[in-house]
Design a protein around this motif. Structure first.
Motif, PDB file in Angstrom:
ATOM      1  N   ALA A  81      35.882  39.775  33.211  1.00 31.60           N
ATOM      2  CA  ALA A  81      37.005  39.858  34.334  1.00 31.60           C
ATOM      3  C   ALA A  81      38.257  38.899  34.203  1.00 31.60           C
ATOM      4  CB  ALA A  81      35.973  39.499  35.695  1.00 31.60           C
ATOM      5  N   ILE A  82      38.526  38.970  32.832  1.00 30.37           N
ATOM      6  CA  ILE A  82      39.767  37.942  32.710  1.00 30.37           C
ATOM      7  C   ILE A  82      41.097  38.795  32.935  1.00 30.37           C
ATOM      8  CG2 ILE A  82      41.064  37.066  30.836  1.00 30.37           C
ATOM      9  CD1 ILE A  82      38.577  35.810  29.625  1.00 30.37           C
ATOM     10  N   LEU A  83      41.226  40.061  32.411  1.00 27.13           N
ATOM     11  CA  LEU A  83      42.432  40.845  32.606  1.00 27.13           C
ATOM     12  C   LEU A  83      42.455  41.711  33.919  1.00 27.13           C
ATOM     13  CD1 LEU A  83      42.942  42.390  29.108  1.00 27.13           C
ATOM     14  CD2 LEU A  83      44.370  40.262  30.223  1.00 27.13           C
ATOM     15  N   ALA A  84      41.594  41.675  34.732  1.00 26.17           N
ATOM     16  CA  ALA A  84      41.384  42.514  35.823  1.00 26.17           C
ATOM     17  C   ALA A  84      42.338  41.829  36.903  1.00 26.17           C
ATOM     18  CB  ALA A  84      40.117  42.677  36.545  1.00 26.17           C
ATOM     19  N   PRO A  85      42.189  40.423  37.333  1.00 31.66           N
ATOM     20  CA  PRO A  85      43.216  39.753  38.131  1.00 31.66           C
ATOM     21  C   PRO A  85      44.379  40.001  37.840  1.00 31.66           C
ATOM     22  CG  PRO A  85      41.270  38.398  37.776  1.00 31.66           C
ATOM     23  CD  PRO A  85      41.036  39.507  36.924  1.00 31.66           C
TER      24      PRO A  85
END
Length: 99
Positions: free
Chosen positions: A40-44
């Protein structure tokens, strides 16, 4: 603990399905994905770049809520879930304390 790929896939697919019509719920699902941060690092970042502010705010709220639960409630939950000290002796099982 076990494999949690099914949970991760369900959270990520729920996020993508809900993003258009229910951004707050989608952000909450993405925030719950913080159990595996590398997923979930790039999703935000993508939410901020695409200007989906409600989903980004919901993600941050969910992550902070889960983090505060882990920091402040985990010892209480582990104490509650642990068996009492006299449990192995009363069980009558050879591996649990009684010969």
């Amino acid at each position: 603990m076990g494999q949690n790929a099914f949970l991760n896939a369900a959270l990520l697919s729920g996020f993508t399905l809900l993003l258009q019509h229910r951004p707050l719920r989608a952000g909450a699902l993405l925030g719950a994905l913080c159990i595996k941060p590398h997923l979930a690092i790039l999703a935000p970042v993508a939410l901020i770049v695409s200007r989906r502010w409600r989903a980004a705010a919901s993600t941050v709220t969910a992550v902070l809520s889960l983090a505060s639960f882990v920091l402040y409630q985990r010892p209480k939950v582990l104490t509650y879930a642990a068996p009492p000290p006299s449990w192995p002796a009363k069980a009558g099982h050879p591996r649990l304390g009684m010969p």
